[in-house]
Design an enzyme around this catalytic site. Structure first.
Site, PDB file in Angstrom:
ATOM      1  N   ALA A  40       0.824  -1.217   0.000  1.00  9.36           N
ATOM      2  CA  ALA A  40       0.000   0.000   0.000  1.00  9.36           C
ATOM      3  C   ALA A  40       0.855   1.263   0.000  1.00  9.36           C
ATOM      4  O   ALA A  40       1.771   1.393   0.818  1.00  9.36           O
ATOM      5  CB  ALA A  40      -0.928   0.018   1.202  1.00  9.36           C
ATOM      6  N   GLY A  45       6.535   0.847   5.573  1.00 11.58           N
ATOM      7  CA  GLY A  45       7.416  -0.092   4.881  1.00 11.58           C
ATOM      8  C   GLY A  45       7.465   0.152   3.386  1.00 11.58           C
ATOM      9  O   GLY A  45       8.531   0.109   2.766  1.00 11.58           O
ATOM     10  N   CYS A  46       6.320   0.431   2.800  1.00  9.61           N
ATOM     11  CA  CYS A  46       6.267   0.662   1.355  1.00  9.61           C
ATOM     12  C   CYS A  46       6.970   1.963   0.982  1.00  9.61           C
ATOM     13  O   CYS A  46       7.605   2.044  -0.067  1.00  9.61           O
ATOM     14  CB  CYS A  46       4.820   0.653   0.875  1.00  9.61           C
ATOM     15  SG  CYS A  46       4.039  -0.960   1.124  1.00  9.61           S
ATOM     16  N   THR A  47       6.880   2.963   1.854  1.00 12.83           N
ATOM     17  CA  THR A  47       7.593   4.214   1.617  1.00 12.83           C
ATOM     18  C   THR A  47       9.095   3.973   1.659  1.00 12.83           C
ATOM     19  O   THR A  47       9.836   4.459   0.789  1.00 12.83           O
ATOM     20  CB  THR A  47       7.172   5.279   2.649  1.00 12.83           C
ATOM     21  OG1 THR A  47       5.776   5.543   2.480  1.00 12.83           O
ATOM     22  CG2 THR A  47       7.964   6.569   2.471  1.00 12.83           C
ATOM     23  N   ALA A  50      10.025   2.092  -1.596  1.00  7.96           N
ATOM     24  CA  ALA A  50       9.890   2.964  -2.765  1.00  7.96           C
ATOM     25  C   ALA A  50      11.001   4.012  -2.798  1.00  7.96           C
ATOM     26  O   ALA A  50      11.575   4.287  -3.860  1.00  7.96           O
ATOM     27  CB  ALA A  50       8.526   3.633  -2.768  1.00  7.96           C
TER      28      ALA A  50
END
Length: 155
Positions: A40, A45-47, A50
């Site tokens: 998401a 974590g995704c930030t 990315a």
């Protein structure tokens, strides 16, 4: 859940990006592509993952790789994520998770000790002939890009 293996053909897809433009894997025929599937946009974590790809983009591109992020987020959220964090590669929207499933990046996983169905953080390297050169499942957000660069021999 079927997992892809090295040497298998990369499943074809067409998705829309953060600007609602169609992007197909075939657009990159003859080039090396890194596809990373993340749960998401704008979550911690995704930030991290990315931004690690963003910070490694120049050496990856110099080595001939194109990076594409794929999540279930709608284009407007992807656009916001891209702008907020200065991401300089395309983010693709797969709201029905069909492409996630084709790559084995959707299925049962453990989340805080409970079995749930959802996105399995995964990264794939597709070579110039359209085959899977690397299939990395259940990767950790932190440190993953550094490990991938080492695996690919990208300094």
């Amino acid at each position: 859940m079927t997992q892809l293996e090295i040497g298998s053909p990369a499943p074809a897809f067409t998705l829309v990006d953060q600007d609602e433009k169609e992007v197909s894997l075939s657009d990159y025929a003859g080039r090396h592509v890194i596809l990373f599937f993340y749960p998401a946009a704008m979550t911690p974590g995704c930030t991290t993952e990315a931004c690690d790809f963003r910070d490694s983009l120049a050496p990856l591109q110099a080595a001939g790789y194109t990076v594409l992020g794929i999540s279930r987020d709608e284009p407007a959220k992807l656009r916001q994520f891209r702008e907020r964090d200065g991401l300089t590669y395309d983010l693709l929207s797969d709201p029905d998770h069909a492409v996630h499933e084709a790559y084995g990046a959707w299925g049962e996983k453990m989340n805080y000790g409970k079995k749930v169905e959802g996105v399995i953080r995964s990264t794939f390297v597709v070579d110039a002939s359209g085959t899977i050169a690397q299939a990395l499942y259940n990767v950790k957000a932190t440190g993953h890009v550094a490990r991938l660069r080492k695996l690919l021999g990208v300094d």
